[in-house]
Design a protein around this motif. Structure first.
Motif, PDB file in Angstrom:
ATOM      1  N   SER A   9     -36.126  19.874  39.303  1.00 16.83           N
ATOM      2  CA  SER A   9     -35.437  20.906  39.594  1.00 16.83           C
ATOM      3  C   SER A   9     -36.022  22.174  39.760  1.00 16.83           C
ATOM      4  N   SER A  10     -37.190  22.045  40.067  1.00 13.93           N
ATOM      5  CA  SER A  10     -38.060  23.258  40.707  1.00 13.93           C
ATOM      6  C   SER A  10     -37.971  23.354  41.940  1.00 13.93           C
ATOM      7  N   PRO A  11     -37.810  24.631  42.693  1.00 15.40           N
ATOM      8  CA  PRO A  11     -37.698  24.849  44.092  1.00 15.40           C
ATOM      9  C   PRO A  11     -39.138  24.903  44.616  1.00 15.40           C
ATOM     10  N   ARG A  12     -40.184  24.471  43.770  1.00 13.55           N
ATOM     11  CA  ARG A  12     -41.543  24.826  44.312  1.00 13.55           C
ATOM     12  C   ARG A  12     -42.288  23.599  44.802  1.00 13.55           C
ATOM     13  N   ALA A  13     -41.506  22.732  45.112  1.00 12.01           N
ATOM     14  CA  ALA A  13     -41.903  21.275  45.642  1.00 12.01           C
ATOM     15  C   ALA A  13     -43.154  20.778  45.122  1.00 12.01           C
ATOM     16  N   GLN A  15     -45.959  22.262  44.720  1.00 12.82           N
ATOM     17  CA  GLN A  15     -46.657  23.384  43.733  1.00 12.82           C
ATOM     18  C   GLN A  15     -46.198  23.411  42.429  1.00 12.82           C
ATOM     19  N   SER A  16     -45.118  22.535  42.133  1.00 15.34           N
ATOM     20  CA  SER A  16     -44.299  22.860  40.633  1.00 15.34           C
ATOM     21  C   SER A  16     -45.218  22.013  39.903  1.00 15.34           C
ATOM     22  N   TYR A  17     -45.274  22.546  38.775  1.00 15.85           N
ATOM     23  CA  TYR A  17     -45.906  21.925  37.496  1.00 15.85           C
ATOM     24  C   TYR A  17     -45.087  20.961  36.595  1.00 15.85           C
ATOM     25  N   SER A  18     -43.677  21.434  36.789  1.00 19.73           N
ATOM     26  CA  SER A  18     -42.715  20.582  36.079  1.00 19.73           C
ATOM     27  C   SER A  18     -42.669  19.287  36.701  1.00 19.73           C
ATOM     28  N   LYS A  19     -42.662  19.147  38.081  1.00 15.36           N
ATOM     29  CA  LYS A  19     -42.501  18.182  39.111  1.00 15.36           C
ATOM     30  C   LYS A  19     -43.823  17.353  38.617  1.00 15.36           C
ATOM     31  N   THR A  94     -38.160  20.470  34.345  1.00 14.24           N
ATOM     32  CA  THR A  94     -37.391  21.869  34.567  1.00 14.24           C
ATOM     33  C   THR A  94     -38.561  22.789  34.176  1.00 14.24           C
ATOM     34  N   PRO A  95     -38.471  24.045  35.212  1.00 10.68           N
ATOM     35  CA  PRO A  95     -39.231  25.150  34.941  1.00 10.68           C
ATOM     36  C   PRO A  95     -38.397  25.946  33.881  1.00 10.68           C
ATOM     37  N   MET A  96     -39.230  26.819  33.001  1.00  8.75           N
ATOM     38  CA  MET A  96     -38.566  27.883  32.299  1.00  8.75           C
ATOM     39  C   MET A  96     -38.106  28.833  33.188  1.00  8.75           C
ATOM     40  N   TYR A  97     -36.875  29.476  33.016  1.00 13.20           N
ATOM     41  CA  TYR A  97     -36.533  30.546  33.883  1.00 13.20           C
ATOM     42  C   TYR A  97     -35.789  31.240  32.853  1.00 13.20           C
ATOM     43  N   ASN A  98     -36.314  32.489  32.335  1.00 16.22           N
ATOM     44  CA  ASN A  98     -35.681  33.408  31.730  1.00 16.22           C
ATOM     45  C   ASN A  98     -35.375  32.724  30.155  1.00 16.22           C
ATOM     46  N   PHE A  99     -36.279  32.160  29.582  1.00 13.43           N
ATOM     47  CA  PHE A  99     -36.383  31.280  28.516  1.00 13.43           C
ATOM     48  C   PHE A  99     -35.659  30.177  28.583  1.00 13.43           C
ATOM     49  N   GLY A 100     -34.930  29.889  29.443  1.00 14.35           N
ATOM     50  CA  GLY A 100     -33.813  28.665  29.673  1.00 14.35           C
ATOM     51  C   GLY A 100     -34.185  27.704  30.761  1.00 14.35           C
ATOM     52  N   SER A 142     -43.932  26.475  32.054  1.00 16.23           N
ATOM     53  CA  SER A 142     -43.497  27.717  31.529  1.00 16.23           C
ATOM     54  C   SER A 142     -44.609  28.760  32.119  1.00 16.23           C
ATOM     55  N   GLY A 143     -44.498  29.851  32.514  1.00 11.96           N
ATOM     56  CA  GLY A 143     -45.686  30.745  32.964  1.00 11.96           C
ATOM     57  C   GLY A 143     -46.171  31.026  31.786  1.00 11.96           C
ATOM     58  N   GLY A 144     -45.564  31.480  30.529  1.00 15.65           N
ATOM     59  CA  GLY A 144     -46.226  31.852  29.307  1.00 15.65           C
ATOM     60  C   GLY A 144     -46.226  30.779  28.467  1.00 15.65           C
ATOM     61  N   ARG A 145     -46.738  31.059  26.981  1.00 16.69           N
ATOM     62  CA  ARG A 145     -47.089  30.066  26.046  1.00 16.69           C
ATOM     63  C   ARG A 145     -46.277  30.542  24.829  1.00 16.69           C
ATOM     64  N   GLY A 149     -45.343  33.872  22.108  1.00 14.33           N
ATOM     65  CA  GLY A 149     -44.014  34.705  21.898  1.00 14.33           C
ATOM     66  C   GLY A 149     -43.079  33.858  22.876  1.00 14.33           C
ATOM     67  N   ASN A 150     -43.405  32.910  23.534  1.00 11.38           N
ATOM     68  CA  ASN A 150     -42.221  31.986  24.422  1.00 11.38           C
ATOM     69  C   ASN A 150     -41.526  31.542  23.345  1.00 11.38           C
ATOM     70  N   PRO A 151     -39.899  31.397  23.268  1.00  8.48           N
ATOM     71  CA  PRO A 151     -39.051  30.576  22.242  1.00  8.48           C
ATOM     72  C   PRO A 151     -39.436  29.280  22.658  1.00  8.48           C
ATOM     73  N   GLY A 178     -48.263  28.206  30.339  1.00  7.15           N
ATOM     74  CA  GLY A 178     -49.377  29.298  30.803  1.00  7.15           C
ATOM     75  C   GLY A 178     -49.680  29.028  32.418  1.00  7.15           C
ATOM     76  N   THR A 179     -48.633  28.579  33.072  1.00  8.50           N
ATOM     77  CA  THR A 179     -49.087  28.321  34.390  1.00  8.50           C
ATOM     78  C   THR A 179     -49.130  29.808  35.197  1.00  8.50           C
ATOM     79  N   VAL A 180     -48.819  30.626  34.845  1.00  6.37           N
ATOM     80  CA  VAL A 180     -48.961  31.894  35.813  1.00  6.37           C
ATOM     81  C   VAL A 180     -50.359  32.644  35.255  1.00  6.37           C
TER      82      VAL A 180
HETATM   83  C1  LIG Z   1     -36.832  33.467  37.936  1.00  6.40           C
HETATM   84  C2  LIG Z   1     -37.892  33.021  36.911  1.00  6.40           C
HETATM   85  C3  LIG Z   1     -37.962  33.399  35.565  1.00  6.40           C
HETATM   86  C4  LIG Z   1     -39.140  32.793  35.135  1.00  6.40           C
HETATM   87  N1  LIG Z   1     -38.885  32.882  33.468  1.00  6.40           N
HETATM   88  C5  LIG Z   1     -39.872  32.727  32.725  1.00  6.40           C
HETATM   89  C6  LIG Z   1     -39.788  32.953  31.207  1.00  6.40           C
HETATM   90  O1  LIG Z   1     -38.948  33.500  30.887  1.00  6.40           O
HETATM   91  N2  LIG Z   1     -40.882  32.570  30.505  1.00  6.40           N
HETATM   92  C7  LIG Z   1     -42.179  32.014  31.129  1.00  6.40           C
HETATM   93  O2  LIG Z   1     -42.692  31.648  30.227  1.00  6.40           O
HETATM   94  N3  LIG Z   1     -42.117  31.953  32.393  1.00  6.40           N
HETATM   95  C8  LIG Z   1     -41.153  32.149  33.179  1.00  6.40           C
HETATM   96  N4  LIG Z   1     -41.311  31.970  34.611  1.00  6.40           N
HETATM   97  C9  LIG Z   1     -42.654  31.566  35.147  1.00  6.40           C
HETATM   98  C10 LIG Z   1     -42.313  30.001  35.325  1.00  6.40           C
HETATM   99  O3  LIG Z   1     -41.585  29.309  34.009  1.00  6.40           O
HETATM  100  C11 LIG Z   1     -43.274  28.968  35.898  1.00  6.40           C
HETATM  101  O4  LIG Z   1     -43.877  29.696  37.129  1.00  6.40           O
HETATM  102  C12 LIG Z   1     -43.427  27.500  35.801  1.00  6.40           C
HETATM  103  O5  LIG Z   1     -44.825  27.033  36.158  1.00  6.40           O
HETATM  104  C13 LIG Z   1     -42.230  27.077  36.920  1.00  6.40           C
HETATM  105  O6  LIG Z   1     -42.181  25.791  36.709  1.00  6.40           O
HETATM  106  P1  LIG Z   1     -42.569  25.088  38.241  1.00  6.40           P
HETATM  107  O7  LIG Z   1     -44.153  25.116  38.266  1.00  6.40           O
HETATM  108  O8  LIG Z   1     -42.235  23.653  37.994  1.00  6.40           O
HETATM  109  O9  LIG Z   1     -41.866  25.518  39.308  1.00  6.40           O
HETATM  110  C14 LIG Z   1     -40.157  32.455  35.553  1.00  6.40           C
HETATM  111  C15 LIG Z   1     -40.286  31.948  36.779  1.00  6.40           C
HETATM  112  C16 LIG Z   1     -39.266  32.610  37.616  1.00  6.40           C
HETATM  113  C17 LIG Z   1     -39.285  32.296  39.131  1.00  6.40           C
END
Ligand SMILES: Cc1cc2nc3c(=O)[nH]c(=O)nc-3n(C[C@H](O)[C@H](O)[C@H](O)COP(=O)(O)O)c2cc1C
Length: 201
Positions: A9-13, A15-19, A94-100, A142-145, A149-151, A178-180
């Motif tokens: 479900s990540s658009p990052r093909a 590059q995606s860590y969830s994939k 799944t990526p974490m997007y806005n905590f969901g 998830s970009g954070g950990r 503070g990430n829920p 911590g992917t970012v």
């Molecule tokens: C729209 C959007 C919202 C995001 N929201 C969060 C977030 O709430 N918390 C977080 O830790 N990372 C957040 N990130 C970072 C992603 O979780 C991170 O880049 C992750 O590696 C994405 O998954 P993917 O590598 O499978 O695409 C967000 C990224 C995007 C594009």
């Protein structure tokens, strides 16, 4: 012989860590099980339809009332229900997007979960999930950990939906976090260090 369903479900093909993590889980499963079939449902390549006024009406119908039009409107929903039914193990990335969860995964869930299909009711009105014996692995990026503070209600949410509306209680979550961060490199072996092919939690 196991059937595996891989949800991407990540658009990052690639590059995606969830994939990457969900694929690493499938590699592990393939090493320790006889795999009959792996079905890939990529929610970016084929985006699930949003529920709209007309299709929601069909969702509320008792399955015994479906007609030809229902089957047309529910064709995506019916297809993914069959994929889940056939699977012994489901690996959801799944990526974490806005905590969901990602919007595409939420849309898939909204198409999948249905009264009379993924759950029914007993005579006392208790919900009975219909997919009890399946195993689910969650692969979350998830970009954070969580330690910063990430829920962690993303996994809790998916576990609750799967349990309440499908009867699936055998769900194990793995996170790549911590992917970012600068210089981040995914170490899936480390993330999966307690991996077994029949984790219970
Ligand atoms: C729209 C959007 C919202 C995001 N929201 C969060 C977030 O709430 N918390 C977080 O830790 N990372 C957040 N990130 C970072 C992603 O979780 C991170 O880049 C992750 O590696 C994405 O998954 P993917 O590598 O499978 O695409 C967000 C990224 C995007 C594009």
């Amino acid at each position: 012989m196991k059937n595996i369903l891989h949800i991407i479900s990540s658009p990052r093909a690639d590059q995606s860590y969830s994939k990457g993590l969900s694929s690493a889980i499938i590699d592990r499963l393939s090493q320790s099980n006889n795999i009959h079939k792996i079905v890939v449902r990529d929610l970016i390549k084929e985006v699930p339809p949003l529920a709209d006024e007309v299709s929601i009406h069909e969702f509320y119908k008792h399955p015994g009332m479906y007609d030809e039009r229902s089957n047309q409107l529910l064709s995506y929903a019916n297809m993914i229900v069959e994929e889940v039914k056939e699977a012994d193990v489901i690996v959801i990335g799944t990526p974490m997007y806005n905590f969901g969860i990602s919007a595409s995964l939420k849309t898939w869930l909204d198409q999948l979960i249905r009264a009379g299909i993924t759950y029914t009711f007993d005579e006392q009105g208790n919900r009975i999930g219909q997919f009890k014996n399946k195993k689910v692995y969650l692969a979350i990026a998830s970009g954070g950990r969580k330690t910063e503070g990430n829920p962690d209600y993303l996994a809790a949410y998916l576990k609750d939906v799967l349990k309440t509306y499908a009867g699936i209680t055998n769900v194990k979550a793995y996170w790549v976090e911590g992917t970012v961060e600068n210089g981040f490199k995914a170490n899936y072996d480390q993330v999966l260090n307690d991996f077994t092919s029949d984790n219970e939690s």
